[in-house]
Write an enzyme that holds these catalytic residues in place. Sequence first.
Site, PDB file in Angstrom:
ATOM      1  N   VAL C  77       0.849  -1.185   0.000  1.00  0.00           N
ATOM      2  CA  VAL C  77       0.000   0.000   0.000  1.00  0.00           C
ATOM      3  C   VAL C  77       0.890   1.242   0.000  1.00  0.00           C
ATOM      4  CG1 VAL C  77      -1.860   1.205   1.203  1.00  0.00           C
ATOM      5  CG2 VAL C  77      -1.694  -1.296   1.346  1.00  0.00           C
ATOM      6  N   CYS C  78       0.671   2.123  -0.940  1.00  0.00           N
ATOM      7  CA  CYS C  78       1.491   3.342  -1.019  1.00  0.00           C
ATOM      8  C   CYS C  78       1.265   4.195   0.234  1.00  0.00           C
ATOM      9  CB  CYS C  78       1.140   4.151  -2.256  1.00  0.00           C
ATOM     10  SG  CYS C  78       1.965   5.762  -2.263  1.00  0.00           S
TER      11      CYS C  78
END
Lengths: 96, 123, 130
Positions: C77-78
């Site tokens: 997940v960024c």
Amino acid sequence: MVLHILNRSPSMSRVFQQALDAMGTDDRLLLIEDGVQGALPQLIPYLEPVLGRLFVLKEDLVSRALEGHCDARAIVVDVDGFVSLTEEADKTVSWF
Amino acid sequence: MTGLSGGDLLVILRHAPHGSSWLKEGLDTALVAAAFGQRVSLLFMGDGVMALLPGQGSGPLGQKGTQPTLQMLEMYDIDSLWVEHQALLERGLNDMSLSVDATRIEKDAISRLLAEHTQILNF
Amino acid sequence: MQYALLVQGSPYSYQASHSALRFAQAVVRRGHSLTAVFFYHDGVYNAARLAAPPQDEPHLYDAWAQLHREHDTELLVCIAAALRRGLMDERESSRHGKAGHSLEPPFILTGLGQLIEASTAYDRLISFSP
């Protein structure tokens, strides 16, 4: 060969034109999600330049009750066929 | 148009600034890729050409625009910048000077630009 | 082949996450390796650990976690996209002085560099956007 994936209907959005502009002569176009509407006989003329290399995702047609309404020139593939198209392509580009 | 340069990654930017985060997040991706040593090219296509208008500012709540990021491209050695000529013409912006030095690319050359990059990310 | 996916659509708002998941399941069924799924833009909401869809709807969160369990798929997940949208793990939560956390393993907060790595290290990167 590049696989271009389009999830917008030509009746709703001009994104299809960007995909067409970016397609080389061997590239393929796969319609998914709302993009499958592009395979309807009244809308398929928008995608005329890529007929013969125009694919449409079966599951997204079926859930929309569109499978029986498709133009015969759109090649119907299921999700395994989708994966197979990505296997055959050097790379993919998604248009949304 | 001559000298279409290839590269590791082509980032296509098709959204105007401020209305969504696509442009900003696309540019961020390009900067990170360059920082990781990739040869990155940018293609401003469709509404993405709006990113190149000079004089843009912050939003009314202080939302950052993308102009400062564009000015960082050079520092990251991203100098392969392309702008869709047709999109500029359609918006009556072709005679404006752009905020960064991007080369106009004709419609029929876009597929070649895609073919000459190993990877493409479309925003 | 080694596949990676980029998911940018918010779950339950757009079909993008469903499309990505369906594609992911087909990838592994066909004998490929699905090495990583990278969540960016509104796709980060796929990692919201409190997601509670009605029982008769697909549970996207659980399905992603199952992919990780059964196929070692990394769920990345960024962090920049996640934090501003209120998605953070325990560590970030305490760093920001928050009372709870909204993201936990197998979802992992990571930088955009991981996406770049996915785009170069693996054979195919497929994007699913809203």
